[in-house]
Design a protein around this motif. Structure first.
Motif, PDB file in Angstrom:
ATOM      1  N   SER A   1      -9.997  15.977   2.301  1.00 20.20           N
ATOM      2  CA  SER A   1     -10.188  17.026   3.315  1.00 20.20           C
ATOM      3  C   SER A   1      -8.881  17.539   3.902  1.00 20.20           C
ATOM      4  O   SER A   1      -8.892  18.458   4.703  1.00 20.20           O
ATOM      5  N   HIS A   2      -7.747  16.969   3.505  1.00 20.78           N
ATOM      6  CA  HIS A   2      -6.463  17.378   4.066  1.00 20.78           C
ATOM      7  C   HIS A   2      -5.437  17.583   2.943  1.00 20.78           C
ATOM      8  O   HIS A   2      -4.278  17.217   3.084  1.00 20.78           O
ATOM      9  N   SER A   3      -5.876  18.187   1.864  1.00 18.79           N
ATOM     10  CA  SER A   3      -5.008  18.304   0.685  1.00 18.79           C
ATOM     11  C   SER A   3      -3.769  19.139   0.971  1.00 18.79           C
ATOM     12  O   SER A   3      -2.679  18.832   0.488  1.00 18.79           O
ATOM     13  N   LEU A   4      -3.906  20.219   1.763  1.00 17.71           N
ATOM     14  CA  LEU A   4      -2.757  21.065   2.067  1.00 17.71           C
ATOM     15  C   LEU A   4      -1.711  20.296   2.859  1.00 17.71           C
ATOM     16  O   LEU A   4      -0.507  20.385   2.560  1.00 17.71           O
ATOM     17  N   PHE A   5      -2.162  19.520   3.853  1.00 18.93           N
ATOM     18  CA  PHE A   5      -1.224  18.726   4.630  1.00 18.93           C
ATOM     19  C   PHE A   5      -0.504  17.717   3.747  1.00 18.93           C
ATOM     20  O   PHE A   5       0.718  17.555   3.840  1.00 18.93           O
ATOM     21  N   PHE A   6      -1.238  17.023   2.883  1.00 22.33           N
ATOM     22  CA  PHE A   6      -0.624  16.012   2.028  1.00 22.33           C
ATOM     23  C   PHE A   6       0.365  16.640   1.054  1.00 22.33           C
ATOM     24  O   PHE A   6       1.363  16.016   0.686  1.00 22.33           O
ATOM     25  N   ASP A   7       0.107  17.877   0.637  1.00 28.58           N
ATOM     26  CA  ASP A   7       1.073  18.584  -0.216  1.00 28.58           C
ATOM     27  C   ASP A   7       2.399  18.760   0.532  1.00 28.58           C
ATOM     28  O   ASP A   7       3.476  18.518  -0.026  1.00 28.58           O
ATOM     29  N   TRP A   8       2.326  19.198   1.779  1.00 22.72           N
ATOM     30  CA  TRP A   8       3.526  19.352   2.604  1.00 22.72           C
ATOM     31  C   TRP A   8       4.196  17.995   2.849  1.00 22.72           C
ATOM     32  O   TRP A   8       5.414  17.847   2.763  1.00 22.72           O
ATOM     33  N   PHE A   9       3.359  17.033   3.151  1.00 19.62           N
ATOM     34  CA  PHE A   9       3.855  15.700   3.470  1.00 19.62           C
ATOM     35  C   PHE A   9       4.673  15.114   2.316  1.00 19.62           C
ATOM     36  O   PHE A   9       5.784  14.611   2.511  1.00 19.62           O
ATOM     37  N   LEU A  10       4.145  15.205   1.124  1.00 24.86           N
ATOM     38  CA  LEU A  10       4.809  14.613  -0.039  1.00 24.86           C
ATOM     39  C   LEU A  10       6.118  15.320  -0.379  1.00 24.86           C
ATOM     40  O   LEU A  10       7.000  14.735  -1.011  1.00 24.86           O
ATOM     41  N   LYS A  11       6.252  16.584   0.034  1.00 26.19           N
ATOM     42  CA  LYS A  11       7.500  17.310  -0.199  1.00 26.19           C
ATOM     43  C   LYS A  11       8.608  16.862   0.765  1.00 26.19           C
ATOM     44  O   LYS A  11       9.793  17.059   0.478  1.00 26.19           O
TER      45      LYS A  11
ATOM     46  N   MET B   1       0.841  -1.200   0.000  1.00 27.05           N
ATOM     47  CA  MET B   1       0.000   0.000   0.000  1.00 27.05           C
ATOM     48  C   MET B   1       0.876   1.250   0.000  1.00 27.05           C
ATOM     49  O   MET B   1       1.825   1.339   0.757  1.00 27.05           O
ATOM     50  N   LYS B   2       0.527   2.192  -0.862  1.00 29.54           N
ATOM     51  CA  LYS B   2       1.270   3.445  -0.907  1.00 29.54           C
ATOM     52  C   LYS B   2       1.092   4.204   0.403  1.00 29.54           C
ATOM     53  O   LYS B   2       0.049   4.101   1.067  1.00 29.54           O
ATOM     54  N   LEU B   3       2.107   4.970   0.760  1.00 30.99           N
ATOM     55  CA  LEU B   3       2.081   5.682   2.032  1.00 30.99           C
ATOM     56  C   LEU B   3       0.923   6.675   2.097  1.00 30.99           C
ATOM     57  O   LEU B   3       0.246   6.801   3.127  1.00 30.99           O
ATOM     58  N   SER B   4       0.674   7.397   1.000  1.00 31.53           N
ATOM     59  CA  SER B   4      -0.428   8.372   0.991  1.00 31.53           C
ATOM     60  C   SER B   4      -1.770   7.672   1.228  1.00 31.53           C
ATOM     61  O   SER B   4      -2.646   8.203   1.924  1.00 31.53           O
ATOM     62  N   GLU B   5      -1.935   6.467   0.676  1.00 26.95           N
ATOM     63  CA  GLU B   5      -3.164   5.698   0.884  1.00 26.95           C
ATOM     64  C   GLU B   5      -3.259   5.231   2.332  1.00 26.95           C
ATOM     65  O   GLU B   5      -4.339   5.205   2.923  1.00 26.95           O
TER      66      GLU B   5
ATOM     67  N   LYS C   1      13.990  12.908  10.981  1.00 23.08           N
ATOM     68  CA  LYS C   1      13.381  13.222  12.268  1.00 23.08           C
ATOM     69  C   LYS C   1      12.897  14.673  12.336  1.00 23.08           C
ATOM     70  O   LYS C   1      11.791  14.944  12.838  1.00 23.08           O
ATOM     71  N   LYS C   2      13.704  15.591  11.828  1.00 22.89           N
ATOM     72  CA  LYS C   2      13.322  17.004  11.882  1.00 22.89           C
ATOM     73  C   LYS C   2      12.028  17.248  11.119  1.00 22.89           C
ATOM     74  O   LYS C   2      11.121  17.948  11.602  1.00 22.89           O
ATOM     75  N   SER C   3      11.903  16.668   9.939  1.00 23.74           N
ATOM     76  CA  SER C   3      10.689  16.843   9.134  1.00 23.74           C
ATOM     77  C   SER C   3       9.501  16.159   9.781  1.00 23.74           C
ATOM     78  O   SER C   3       8.373  16.676   9.765  1.00 23.74           O
ATOM     79  N   TYR C   4       9.743  14.994  10.358  1.00 24.49           N
ATOM     80  CA  TYR C   4       8.665  14.270  11.041  1.00 24.49           C
ATOM     81  C   TYR C   4       8.107  15.099  12.201  1.00 24.49           C
ATOM     82  O   TYR C   4       6.888  15.245  12.350  1.00 24.49           O
ATOM     83  N   LEU C   5       8.987  15.660  13.024  1.00 25.08           N
ATOM     84  CA  LEU C   5       8.530  16.457  14.169  1.00 25.08           C
ATOM     85  C   LEU C   5       7.819  17.724  13.700  1.00 25.08           C
ATOM     86  O   LEU C   5       6.870  18.191  14.344  1.00 25.08           O
ATOM     87  N   TYR C   6       8.257  18.260  12.571  1.00 29.88           N
ATOM     88  CA  TYR C   6       7.579  19.430  11.993  1.00 29.88           C
ATOM     89  C   TYR C   6       6.135  19.070  11.632  1.00 29.88           C
ATOM     90  O   TYR C   6       5.204  19.831  11.918  1.00 29.88           O
ATOM     91  N   LEU C   7       5.929  17.910  11.019  1.00 32.27           N
ATOM     92  CA  LEU C   7       4.585  17.489  10.630  1.00 32.27           C
ATOM     93  C   LEU C   7       3.712  17.208  11.846  1.00 32.27           C
ATOM     94  O   LEU C   7       2.511  17.476  11.829  1.00 32.27           O
TER      95      LEU C   7
END
Length: 200
Positions: free
Chosen positions: A17-27, A1-5, A109-115
């Protein structure tokens, strides 16, 4: 399964309903192919990444002298890291080896904590995954320490049947702490009975 799924199918996110978050996430998330026999982490590494297995199977083991002690396996759909290293910055004591050709996603880790700070839903999702993995670890400790060899095998037949079809027997022996000849008898009782009946 893909991570986004994996994220969008969780109860903490709703599709669309969370398109902005997923945009950040994928970056902030990266992927790579890992060939069978290659390592994701080796002992001595400082691991500052959280991994997601999109495809494949990874064996986790440590060395005691020259002996490899298999401690777990992670497959597609699993999140994994070496916890002491990720959380405390300590050198890893474990090796993460791909035992199938795999596709791995990772985030530092830095990006994870940011999210986590950016999204309450992602923080809830992370807590849920943490406790799921802690329960898995507790169950693993209980069945490895308290069950007989035969019951250990029955347990993984019911809970983790993929181990019996996708993992080499020598790795399974190491994980279950069962001698190879005895594991073969447990897995093939009819063959063992036949051998006993054949006059020597």
């Amino acid at each position: 399964m893909k991570l986004s799924e994996r994220l969008s199918n969780s109860p903490y996110f709703f599709k669309g309903s969370h398109s902005l978050f997923f945009d950040w996430f994928l970056k902030l998330v990266f992927s790579k192919k890992v060939n069978k026999g290659e390592f994701i982490i080796e002992a001595g590494d400082i691991c500052d990444k959280l991994f997601y297995i999109e495809k494949g199977l990874v064996r986790i083991y440590r060395l005691e002298g020259e002996k490899e002690i298999t401690t777990w396996f992670t497959k597609e759909g699993d999140f994994v890291t070496t916890v002491n290293s990720f959380h405390s910055g300590l050198p890893s004591k474990e090796y993460f080896e791909a035992i199938e050709d795999s596709v791995i996603y990772y985030i530092n880790k830095k990006s994870y904590l940011y999210l986590v700070e950016l999204s309450t839903n992602f923080a809830k999702f992370s807590i849920h995954e943490l406790f799921t993995n802690l329960c898995e670890y507790q169950n693993q400790c209980e069945f490895l320490r308290t069950l007989s060899a035969q019951d250990r095998l029955k347990y993984i037949e019911n809970k983790y049947p993929y181990l019996l079809t996708r993992v080499k027997q020598k790795y399974l022996c190491s994980f279950l702490n069962i001698e190879a000849t005895y594991l073969s008898k447990l897995m093939n009782p009819k063959s063992a009975e036949t051998e006993q009946k054949i006059p020597g």
